[in-house]
Design a protein around this motif. Structure first.
Motif, PDB file in Angstrom:
ATOM      1  N   LEU A 137      12.822  -6.373 -22.138  1.00 46.98           N
ATOM      2  CA  LEU A 137      14.027  -6.014 -20.653  1.00 46.98           C
ATOM      3  C   LEU A 137      14.646  -6.623 -20.262  1.00 46.98           C
ATOM      4  O   LEU A 137      15.525  -6.150 -19.642  1.00 46.98           O
ATOM      5  CB  LEU A 137      12.382  -5.573 -19.585  1.00 46.98           C
ATOM      6  N   HIS A 140      15.994   1.426 -23.637  1.00 47.51           N
ATOM      7  CA  HIS A 140      16.100   0.262 -22.290  1.00 47.51           C
ATOM      8  C   HIS A 140      15.789   1.508 -21.907  1.00 47.51           C
ATOM      9  O   HIS A 140      14.206   1.093 -21.333  1.00 47.51           O
ATOM     10  CB  HIS A 140      17.344  -0.452 -22.519  1.00 47.51           C
ATOM     11  N   HIS A 141      16.413   2.703 -21.508  1.00 50.64           N
ATOM     12  CA  HIS A 141      15.891   3.352 -20.173  1.00 50.64           C
ATOM     13  C   HIS A 141      14.324   4.439 -20.952  1.00 50.64           C
ATOM     14  O   HIS A 141      13.203   4.173 -19.881  1.00 50.64           O
ATOM     15  CB  HIS A 141      16.478   4.817 -20.520  1.00 50.64           C
ATOM     16  N   GLU A 144      11.231   1.142 -20.577  1.00 52.56           N
ATOM     17  CA  GLU A 144      11.240   1.477 -19.018  1.00 52.56           C
ATOM     18  C   GLU A 144       9.946   3.008 -18.755  1.00 52.56           C
ATOM     19  O   GLU A 144       9.106   2.774 -18.111  1.00 52.56           O
ATOM     20  CB  GLU A 144      12.092   1.444 -18.023  1.00 52.56           C
ATOM     21  N   LEU A 189       6.508   1.349 -19.532  1.00 53.05           N
ATOM     22  CA  LEU A 189       6.660   0.643 -18.705  1.00 53.05           C
ATOM     23  C   LEU A 189       6.335   1.036 -17.441  1.00 53.05           C
ATOM     24  O   LEU A 189       5.261   1.430 -16.601  1.00 53.05           O
ATOM     25  CB  LEU A 189       7.889  -0.225 -18.279  1.00 53.05           C
ATOM     26  N   PHE A 190       6.943   2.410 -16.569  1.00 60.22           N
ATOM     27  CA  PHE A 190       6.448   2.663 -16.039  1.00 60.22           C
ATOM     28  C   PHE A 190       5.242   3.814 -15.931  1.00 60.22           C
ATOM     29  O   PHE A 190       5.202   3.799 -14.364  1.00 60.22           O
ATOM     30  CB  PHE A 190       8.047   3.957 -15.532  1.00 60.22           C
ATOM     31  N   GLN A 250      13.424   6.440 -11.859  1.00 63.07           N
ATOM     32  CA  GLN A 250      13.143   7.011 -12.951  1.00 63.07           C
ATOM     33  C   GLN A 250      14.715   8.172 -12.833  1.00 63.07           C
ATOM     34  O   GLN A 250      14.879   7.889 -13.840  1.00 63.07           O
ATOM     35  CB  GLN A 250      12.490   7.696 -13.701  1.00 63.07           C
ATOM     36  N   HIS A 269      18.263   6.440 -13.980  1.00 58.08           N
ATOM     37  CA  HIS A 269      18.129   6.638 -15.626  1.00 58.08           C
ATOM     38  C   HIS A 269      18.480   8.390 -15.672  1.00 58.08           C
ATOM     39  O   HIS A 269      19.821   7.993 -16.684  1.00 58.08           O
ATOM     40  CB  HIS A 269      17.103   6.464 -15.905  1.00 58.08           C
ATOM     41  N   GLU A 293      16.080  -3.534 -10.423  1.00 56.36           N
ATOM     42  CA  GLU A 293      14.187  -3.047 -11.242  1.00 56.36           C
ATOM     43  C   GLU A 293      13.505  -4.338 -12.032  1.00 56.36           C
ATOM     44  O   GLU A 293      12.788  -4.109 -10.921  1.00 56.36           O
ATOM     45  CB  GLU A 293      14.542  -2.646 -13.275  1.00 56.36           C
ATOM     46  N   TYR A 333      10.027  -5.457 -11.838  1.00 57.51           N
ATOM     47  CA  TYR A 333       9.482  -6.378 -13.140  1.00 57.51           C
ATOM     48  C   TYR A 333       8.365  -7.096 -12.001  1.00 57.51           C
ATOM     49  O   TYR A 333       7.071  -7.642 -12.644  1.00 57.51           O
ATOM     50  CB  TYR A 333      10.418  -7.282 -13.613  1.00 57.51           C
TER      51      TYR A 333
END
Length: 175
Positions: free
Chosen positions: A19, A67-68, A71, A75-76, A95, A98, A142, A147
């Motif tokens: 990321l 990538h979005h 996340e 991840l999110f 979010q 994005h 981010e 992270y």
């Protein structure tokens, strides 16, 4: 914590490093847009401009949405159940960003497609810089907030699964 000076190639076995690496590419391609706008203003649409436009399109049409998704979907989603208060608010804002960045990209996509197809396009340098700065600021937020939270709140086994999902997202579809 990830060593920012380690230049070894990263893979999906270290999804947080992946990321971070994606953010370096975000910075590069977002920064290329205002440079392209300045180039077109000074030199017109030449082969170099078309090549740059194609590279920007390729990144923001293919890599940025992946990538979005990495996340938002991985991840999110993991962090949302572990954060509360201000950290959760920041996560939710990112979010939403994005989606906002995705909509803004569609404007630039149309202009770059027009430029590539030879229909002429005016690339406003100030607007291009604003888009680039917004994207870069988003990546910075981010890295500053999300992270580090992930490094402490996401378990190693969850990172392994996340890396596998990230890799699978990039596998060509087989019909």
């Amino acid at each position: 914590m990830r060593d920012p000076f380690n230049t070894e190639a990263v893979g999906f076995d270290d999804p947080l490093a992946m990321l971070h690496a994606c953010h370096e590419r975000v910075r590069h391609y977002a920064g290329l847009l205002p440079r392209l706008a300045a180039h077109v203003t000074e030199h017109g649409v030449d082969a170099q401009a078309v090549e740059a436009a194609r590279a920007i399109l390729r990144y923001f049409d293919v890599a940025a949405p992946l990538h979005h998704a990495d996340e938002d979907d991985d991840l999110f989603a993991l962090l949302a159940g572990r954060l509360q208060g201000e950290p959760l608010r920041v996560l939710r804002e990112l979010q939403v960003e994005h989606d906002v960045l995705g909509v803004q990209w569609q404007h630039w996509r149309g202009l770059l497609m027009s430029l590539i197809q030879g229909h002429g396009a005016v690339l406003n340098e100030v607007s291009a810089m604003a888009f680039a700065q917004q994207y870069i600021a988003h990546a910075d937020r981010e890295e500053t907030h999300v992270y580090p939270w992930a490094e402490t709140l996401v378990r190693p086994d969850e990172l392994v699964k996340m890396g596998r999902r990230m890799a699978a997202r990039r596998m060509p579809a087989t019909d």
